[in-house]
Design an enzyme around this catalytic site. Structure first.
Site, PDB file in Angstrom:
ATOM      1  N   GLY A 159       1.257  -1.174  -0.129  1.00 58.74           N
ATOM      2  CA  GLY A 159       0.152  -0.044   0.009  1.00 58.74           C
ATOM      3  C   GLY A 159       0.604   1.676  -0.237  1.00 58.74           C
ATOM      4  CB  ILE A 161       2.870   2.853   4.879  1.00 53.14           C
ATOM      5  CG1 ILE A 161       2.229   3.750   5.424  1.00 53.14           C
ATOM      6  CG2 ILE A 161       4.434   2.805   5.464  1.00 53.14           C
ATOM      7  CD1 ILE A 161       1.928   3.246   6.569  1.00 53.14           C
ATOM      8  CD  GLU A 270      -0.284   0.014  20.295  1.00 47.06           C
ATOM      9  OE1 GLU A 270      -0.853   0.512  20.232  1.00 47.06           O
ATOM     10  OE2 GLU A 270       0.856  -1.001  19.035  1.00 47.06           O
ATOM     11  CG  HIS A 289       0.883   3.176  17.505  1.00 45.96           C
ATOM     12  ND1 HIS A 289       0.300   1.474  17.892  1.00 45.96           N
ATOM     13  CD2 HIS A 289       1.258   3.270  16.338  1.00 45.96           C
ATOM     14  CE1 HIS A 289      -0.938   2.032  16.104  1.00 45.96           C
ATOM     15  NE2 HIS A 289       0.106   2.356  15.592  1.00 45.96           N
ATOM     16  CB  ALA A 291       5.596   5.001  12.734  1.00 42.47           C
TER      17      ALA A 291
END
Length: 322
Positions: A159, A161, A270, A289, A291
């Protein structure tokens, strides 16, 4: 022309703060009133209480989840937009069944996320976290590092990314191969990659970088069998979603020395529990988490969420996933 009916737009749990104070919120003033909560709601009852008058939710944090139990008690709710690319915090089938529109932001911060994962790849290859910890402990270690130029980068999921990650890999002289659910010669040519089967990718790549969405099909995609196929000393990157990788199998592959290291930004739970065995592994580079959490990335996501709300209220919904 009749006056537009004002709506209530609720941000149910902006923690850590993301959209609070964003100038993009000012664009919603002609459409309705924004109610923003700066802490995360706890149980279902608290979420429902915060959202009970909402026509629209702006979900800034994936830790705040929405399913049929909540939707059943929110008959006024018409639309939810994420402030992210992922949609795994929503029960899409339950939303569709109740006529609630869910929108996300595909590809909006692809370059930001890919840059982060590219950095983790270099950090894992050069043992940055391990060497830093050793030096802080007063030691002066010697350990083989990994050169990435002319090595094989395997992209799992092409996709937005994954495509950007492939471009960055080629830019530093890596050979890039890829696997996707729907490969085509046209897509391979556009990306400058060679599509292969997943097993071949795992057996060939020096670095495996995961970029697929979390679905029923991709959950547990990389487990004990898949780690066994990977080359001795290979690196694994995961910037997609934690449950795509079997974390027990990952820890085993690291502790056995089969994997050379990992760079991870996403986890099964998380925040990651303080006693999680991954935290005791040596060759790991971990981030929480985050990025896309640069000023540029946050502004893009905040703006995209507001764009989604305005588009919906103007009768031209965009990026609808349910």
């Amino acid at each position: 022309m009749p006056e537009r009916k004002r709506v209530e737009i609720v941000v149910p749990g902006d923690d850590p703060l993301m959209i609070d104070g964003s100038p993009h919120l000012e664009r919603l003033a002609p459409y309705g009133d924004v109610v923003l909560y700066r802490d995360r709601p706890g149980r279902v009852a608290e979420k429902v209480e915060r959202a009970k008058h909402a026509d629209i939710l702006m979900n800034t944090r994936g830790a705040v989840t929405w399913g049929d139990e909540e939707f059943e008690q929110l008959p006024k709710l018409r639309m939810i937009t994420s402030c992210s690319i992922g949609t795994d915090m929503f029960d899409l089938e339950a939303a569709a069944a109740r006529g609630i529109v869910i929108c996300n932001q595909p590809g909006r911060t692809a370059s930001v996320v890919a840059e982060h994962m590219f950095g983790l790849m270099f950090a894992a290859a050069r043992r940055v976290a391990y060497l830093t910890a050793e030096m802080k402990a007063g030691r002066w270690p010697r350990i083989d590092l990994i050169m990435l130029q002319k090595k094989v980068l395997g992209i799992v999921g092409t996709g937005n990314i994954g495509a950007e990650m492939a471009r960055l890999g080629r830019a530093v002289g890596m050979e890039v191969i890829a696997w996707t659910y729907n490969p085509s010669p046209q897509r391979a040519e556009a990306l400058g990659v060679r599509f292969v089967g997943l097993d071949e990718l795992l057996q060939t790549a020096d670095v495996v970088s995961i970029h697929v969405q979390l679905t029923g099909e991709s959950r547990g995609l990389i487990g004990k069998r898949e780690f066994g196929l990977m080359k001795q000393g290979a690196l694994l990157l995961n910037g997609a979603r934690g449950p795509i990788v079997d974390s027990d199998a990952l820890v085993e592959a690291l502790n056995s020395g089969h994997l050379g290291g990992v760079g991870i930004d996403v986890y099964d739970e998380e925040p990651i529990p303080t006693d999680h065995p991954l935290l005791s592994c040596e060759q790991v580079v971990l981030t929480p988490h985050c990025a896309d959490m640069t000023p540029e990335g946050v502004d893009l996501l905040n703006g995209g969420a507001v764009d989604n709300v305005i588009a919906f209220l103007e009768g031209r919904p965009q990026h609808v996933v349910s």
